[in-house]
Scaffold this active site. Structure first.
Site, short mmCIF file in Angstrom:
data_model
loop_
_atom_site.label_atom_id
_atom_site.label_comp_id
_atom_site.label_asym_id
_atom_site.label_seq_id
_atom_site.Cartn_x
_atom_site.Cartn_y
_atom_site.Cartn_z
N ASP A 21 101.13 -13.99 50.36
CA ASP A 21 100.00 -14.90 50.45
C ASP A 21 99.54 -15.00 51.90
O ASP A 21 100.24 -14.59 52.83
CB ASP A 21 100.34 -16.27 49.86
CG ASP A 21 101.44 -16.99 50.61
OD1 ASP A 21 101.24 -17.30 51.79
OD2 ASP A 21 102.49 -17.25 50.01
N ALA A 22 98.35 -15.55 52.10
CA ALA A 22 97.71 -15.54 53.41
C ALA A 22 98.56 -16.22 54.48
O ALA A 22 98.54 -15.81 55.65
CB ALA A 22 96.34 -16.20 53.34
#
Length: 259
Positions: A109-110
């Site tokens: 995820d970011a």
């Protein structure tokens, strides 16, 4: 020899198997002038197979690329982003960023950092992401609060997440302070945001998450934001792990991985 069209597209580096299925469902793939249906087979040597009107030729099979990147915080694990954020493709050498079919194998995820593989070899992607192969991934995770041992034991044994229990996992306590606990955890399954969801459910949300290794492949000296091609030996070693259990080991020193 005839084989399923999505498998051919994956071997040609057009997309992963799942990506190829999406192309077929979108009507972008034709076989001898007719739209391909899921399950259709083709022979690249004799059939005319096209993607977006462009024919695939057996003599033009693209070169396969295999890259390890050290993903920084804020970079998204996609090939394009409608919000204009940096993607993992931006970390590759410029000639490889477009037109090569290169895509990330799985995701971080970011807000997470660390090891991520990119390739245009669809079969390699399938082997490293399909649940039946159980390729282990090792993470260093900082949790909010002082996590008691019995909670870590509960996590090790598996917890209900959604409608099914997580697989047993190996967790090694690295350091613990009054406001933060650092653990190394090895997963052999890849459910969406699994570590963050389990940690939240147990009452100790993730502060930072960093992937140290994919199978036997570690970041080593690769700096944040950098990319490097895999060696032939590394590719061979990863392939040898498709159906084997990689022993948990992490000798990496505990330190804060800054964004």
């Amino acid at each position: 020899m005839a084989e399923r069209v999505q498998k051919i597209l994956a071997r040609w580096g057009i997309a992963s198997r799942r990506g190829a299925e999406k192309l077929i469902l979108a009507g972008r793939v034709t076989l001898n002038g007719k739209p391909v249906q899921l399950g259709d087979q083709a022979d690249p040597e004799g059939d005319r197979l096209c993607v977006d009107g462009k024919p695939l030729k057996a003599t033009e099979r693209p070169r396969h690329y295999y890259y390890l990147i050290h993903k920084p915080k804020g970079v998204v694990s996609t090939c394009a982003d409608p919000k204009g954020r940096s993607t993992v493709l931006d970390l590759l050498p410029p000639p490889l960023r477009q037109g090569k079919g290169i895509h990330p194998i799985g995701r971080l995820d970011a807000q997470s950092t660390g090891a991520l593989l990119l390739t245009n070899d669809g079969n390699f992607t399938l082997a490293l992401t399909h649940p039946r192969y159980h390729i282990p991934k090792t993470y260093r995770v900082w949790l909010k609060g002082k996590v008691p041992e019995h909670v870590l034991d509960q996590w090790r044994q598996g917890v209900m997440l959604g409608d099914r229990r997580t697989l047993p996992t190996q967790i090694h306590l690295k350091t613990i302070t009054q406001d933060k606990t650092c653990i190394d955890i090895m997963l052999t399954e890849g459910r969406n945001r699994q570590i963050r969801r389990v940690a939240e459910q147990l009452g100790f949300p993730v502060v930072k998450l960093h992937r140290l290794a994919i199978g036997s492949l570690h970041l080593g000296d690769l700096q944040r934001g950098q990319a490097r091609p895999l060696t032939k030996a590394e590719i061979k070693q990863l392939r040898s792990q498709y159906n084997s259990n990689f022993p948990f080991h992490s000798s990496a020193p505990v330190r804060e991985y800054q964004a």
